[in-house]
Design a protein around this motif. Structure first.
Motif, mmCIF file in Angstrom:
data_model
loop_
_atom_site.group_PDB
_atom_site.id
_atom_site.type_symbol
_atom_site.label_atom_id
_atom_site.label_comp_id
_atom_site.label_asym_id
_atom_site.label_seq_id
_atom_site.Cartn_x
_atom_site.Cartn_y
_atom_site.Cartn_z
ATOM 1 N N ALA A 25 0.837 -1.194 0.000
ATOM 2 C CA ALA A 25 0.000 0.000 0.000
ATOM 3 C C ALA A 25 0.875 1.248 0.000
ATOM 4 O O ALA A 25 1.971 1.266 0.580
ATOM 5 N N ASN A 26 0.375 2.312 -0.643
ATOM 6 C CA ASN A 26 1.112 3.563 -0.651
ATOM 7 C C ASN A 26 1.074 4.255 0.704
ATOM 8 O O ASN A 26 2.088 4.643 1.252
ATOM 9 N N THR A 27 -0.114 4.425 1.274
ATOM 10 C CA THR A 27 -0.221 5.153 2.541
ATOM 11 C C THR A 27 -1.190 4.485 3.502
ATOM 12 O O THR A 27 -0.786 3.876 4.483
ATOM 13 N N SER A 28 -2.496 4.569 3.215
ATOM 14 C CA SER A 28 -3.499 4.127 4.178
ATOM 15 C C SER A 28 -4.234 2.862 3.774
ATOM 16 O O SER A 28 -5.122 2.407 4.483
ATOM 17 N N ASP A 29 -3.879 2.286 2.631
ATOM 18 C CA ASP A 29 -4.568 1.095 2.143
ATOM 19 C C ASP A 29 -4.037 -0.159 2.815
ATOM 20 O O ASP A 29 -3.108 -0.122 3.623
ATOM 21 N N ILE A 30 -4.606 -1.296 2.418
ATOM 22 C CA ILE A 30 -4.160 -2.582 2.940
ATOM 23 C C ILE A 30 -2.973 -3.091 2.124
ATOM 24 O O ILE A 30 -2.918 -2.921 0.910
ATOM 25 N N THR A 31 -1.998 -3.656 2.818
ATOM 26 C CA THR A 31 -0.869 -4.311 2.178
ATOM 27 C C THR A 31 -1.056 -5.812 2.315
ATOM 28 O O THR A 31 -1.442 -6.300 3.381
ATOM 29 N N ALA A 32 -0.783 -6.540 1.252
ATOM 30 C CA ALA A 32 -0.979 -7.993 1.259
ATOM 31 C C ALA A 32 0.299 -8.701 0.843
ATOM 32 O O ALA A 32 0.988 -8.273 -0.086
ATOM 33 N N LEU A 33 0.600 -9.775 1.551
ATOM 34 C CA LEU A 33 1.716 -10.650 1.216
ATOM 35 C C LEU A 33 1.166 -12.053 0.990
ATOM 36 O O LEU A 33 0.456 -12.587 1.839
ATOM 37 N N ALA A 34 1.474 -12.629 -0.164
ATOM 38 C CA ALA A 34 1.092 -14.005 -0.464
ATOM 39 C C ALA A 34 2.346 -14.874 -0.496
ATOM 40 O O ALA A 34 3.340 -14.509 -1.130
ATOM 41 N N LEU A 35 2.299 -15.994 0.196
ATOM 42 C CA LEU A 35 3.362 -16.994 0.133
ATOM 43 C C LEU A 35 2.768 -18.259 -0.465
ATOM 44 O O LEU A 35 1.777 -18.790 0.053
ATOM 45 N N VAL A 36 3.356 -18.739 -1.546
ATOM 46 C CA VAL A 36 2.848 -19.914 -2.255
ATOM 47 C C VAL A 36 3.880 -21.028 -2.169
ATOM 48 O O VAL A 36 5.049 -20.840 -2.528
ATOM 49 N N PHE A 37 3.426 -22.191 -1.708
ATOM 50 C CA PHE A 37 4.291 -23.339 -1.468
ATOM 51 C C PHE A 37 3.925 -24.463 -2.456
ATOM 52 O O PHE A 37 2.870 -25.091 -2.301
ATOM 53 N N PRO A 38 4.741 -24.716 -3.479
ATOM 54 C CA PRO A 38 4.469 -25.837 -4.392
ATOM 55 C C PRO A 38 4.941 -27.145 -3.771
ATOM 56 O O PRO A 38 6.146 -27.377 -3.604
ATOM 57 N N ILE A 39 3.986 -28.022 -3.418
ATOM 58 C CA ILE A 39 4.303 -29.282 -2.756
ATOM 59 C C ILE A 39 3.478 -30.397 -3.400
ATOM 60 O O ILE A 39 2.239 -30.366 -3.338
ATOM 61 N N ASP A 40 4.143 -31.354 -3.996
ATOM 62 C CA ASP A 40 3.470 -32.530 -4.563
ATOM 63 C C ASP A 40 2.314 -32.143 -5.488
ATOM 64 O O ASP A 40 1.191 -32.631 -5.346
ATOM 65 N N GLU A 41 2.581 -31.265 -6.419
ATOM 66 C CA GLU A 41 1.617 -30.830 -7.438
ATOM 67 C C GLU A 41 0.466 -29.996 -6.867
ATOM 68 O O GLU A 41 -0.470 -29.665 -7.593
ATOM 69 N N LEU A 42 0.525 -29.662 -5.596
ATOM 70 C CA LEU A 42 -0.432 -28.737 -5.006
ATOM 71 C C LEU A 42 0.283 -27.432 -4.680
ATOM 72 O O LEU A 42 1.509 -27.392 -4.532
ATOM 73 N N PHE A 43 -0.499 -26.355 -4.578
ATOM 74 C CA PHE A 43 0.061 -25.041 -4.280
ATOM 75 C C PHE A 43 -0.652 -24.488 -3.050
ATOM 76 O O PHE A 43 -1.797 -24.048 -3.134
ATOM 77 N N TYR A 44 0.038 -24.547 -1.919
ATOM 78 C CA TYR A 44 -0.515 -24.085 -0.653
ATOM 79 C C TYR A 44 -0.265 -22.584 -0.509
ATOM 80 O O TYR A 44 0.808 -22.089 -0.867
ATOM 81 N N VAL A 45 -1.245 -21.878 0.037
ATOM 82 C CA VAL A 45 -1.187 -20.422 0.112
ATOM 83 C C VAL A 45 -1.295 -19.969 1.570
ATOM 84 O O VAL A 45 -2.201 -20.391 2.300
ATOM 85 N N LEU A 46 -0.366 -19.126 1.983
ATOM 86 C CA LEU A 46 -0.461 -18.413 3.251
ATOM 87 C C LEU A 46 -0.506 -16.925 2.942
ATOM 88 O O LEU A 46 0.326 -16.414 2.191
ATOM 89 N N MET A 47 -1.475 -16.236 3.530
ATOM 90 C CA MET A 47 -1.631 -14.806 3.305
ATOM 91 C C MET A 47 -1.362 -14.040 4.596
ATOM 92 O O MET A 47 -1.690 -14.495 5.686
ATOM 93 N N ARG A 48 -0.785 -12.849 4.440
ATOM 94 C CA ARG A 48 -0.604 -11.924 5.554
ATOM 95 C C ARG A 48 -1.051 -10.541 5.088
ATOM 96 O O ARG A 48 -0.800 -10.150 3.939
ATOM 97 N N TYR A 49 -1.715 -9.794 5.986
ATOM 98 C CA TYR A 49 -2.258 -8.481 5.625
ATOM 99 C C TYR A 49 -1.917 -7.471 6.716
ATOM 100 O O TYR A 49 -1.881 -7.809 7.903
ATOM 101 N N TRP A 50 -1.714 -6.232 6.288
ATOM 102 C CA TRP A 50 -1.485 -5.129 7.211
ATOM 103 C C TRP A 50 -2.345 -3.944 6.788
ATOM 104 O O TRP A 50 -2.513 -3.685 5.584
ATOM 105 N N ILE A 51 -2.849 -3.206 7.782
ATOM 106 C CA ILE A 51 -3.608 -1.994 7.497
ATOM 107 C C ILE A 51 -3.439 -1.041 8.675
ATOM 108 O O ILE A 51 -3.344 -1.489 9.830
ATOM 109 N N PRO A 52 -3.355 0.284 8.422
ATOM 110 C CA PRO A 52 -3.267 1.231 9.531
ATOM 111 C C PRO A 52 -4.490 1.120 10.441
ATOM 112 O O PRO A 52 -5.615 0.993 9.973
ATOM 113 N N ALA A 53 -4.269 1.164 11.733
ATOM 114 C CA ALA A 53 -5.345 0.966 12.705
ATOM 115 C C ALA A 53 -6.467 1.990 12.529
ATOM 116 O O ALA A 53 -7.649 1.638 12.589
#
Length: 219
Positions: A25-53
């Motif tokens: 995010a530039n200033t006040s929007d939400i920031t998102a991080l995606a982590l993708v794990f390729p394991i045995d032909e599947l793709f597992y996803v972990l997400m993390r988000y940040w936003i100003p309180a």
């Protein structure tokens, strides 16, 4: 989308190889991080988000977007004040790079020169420029759609990401390439943008061979 929500324990991904996508995010929007794990032909996803309180409280009261509930559930991290705190995001990314085998982190160079430089030069994380144009996002969107339709994506029924997936609208060019289009989407889609970036890198690299970022991910 919901058919890809099979539950898994995120702790099982500790130490596993993964690829990241960061929609900052530039200033006040939400920031998102995606982590993708390729394991045995599947793709597992972990997400993390940040936003100003302060922004989260305003959106909760005005539009009913449950950022505060998501924060209470540990799904979204609130940073102090009314602008995003990139120091917190950097610290968390470094922690994730230690917890998981983060191969690289894709990012849009527009608006992220400081944190990307710090992460690469000071923290030793492989950073890959990933511009937000059709040549960059189109292949990632196509791969993400393929993984969803084939039910090989595993997003653990993340409610924030589900909300963003429901908001997402694509823009298609004359060659039938499609990318997520924030201007036409009904609400926030930052998590989907980050996911598309991470999927693009994960699928390209898991196919084997050397990948030239300037060839596929530059507009």
């Amino acid at each position: 989308w919901d058919a890809c929500g099979d539950a898994f324990d995120p702790k099982e991904l500790d130490g596993q190889l993964c690829y990241g996508g960061l929609d900052l995010a530039n200033t006040s929007d939400i920031t998102a991080l995606a982590l993708v794990f390729p394991i045995d032909e599947l793709f597992y996803v972990l997400m993390r988000y940040w936003i100003p309180a302060e922004g989260a409280e305003q959106r909760y009261k005005k539009d009913g977007v449950p950022y505060l509930d998501w924060s209470a559930d540990g799904l979204v991290e609130l940073t102090e004040g009314n602008t995003i705190d990139q120091r917190v995001i950097r610290q968390r990314i470094v922690e994730y790079a230690t917890q998981y085998s983060l191969q690289e982190l894709a990012f849009d160079p527009y608006g992220a020169p400081k944190i990307s430089t710090e992460l690469e030069k000071d923290d030793g994380i492989e950073m890959v420029q990933f511009r937000q144009g059709m040549l960059s996002m189109g292949p990632g969107w196509k791969e993400t759609e393929r993984l969803v339709k084939s039910k090989t994506l595993r997003h653990n029924s993340d409610p924030v990401l589900r909300w963003m997936a429901g908001n997402a609208v694509g823009r298609t060019d004359h060659l039938m390439n499609t990318m997520p289009y924030k201007k036409k989407s009904t609400e926030k889609i930052d998590g989907i943008v980050a996911l598309v970036m991470a999927v693009a890198r994960a699928t390209q690299n898991s196919d084997g061979g050397e990948i030239d970022p300037d060839e596929l991910f530059f507009v």
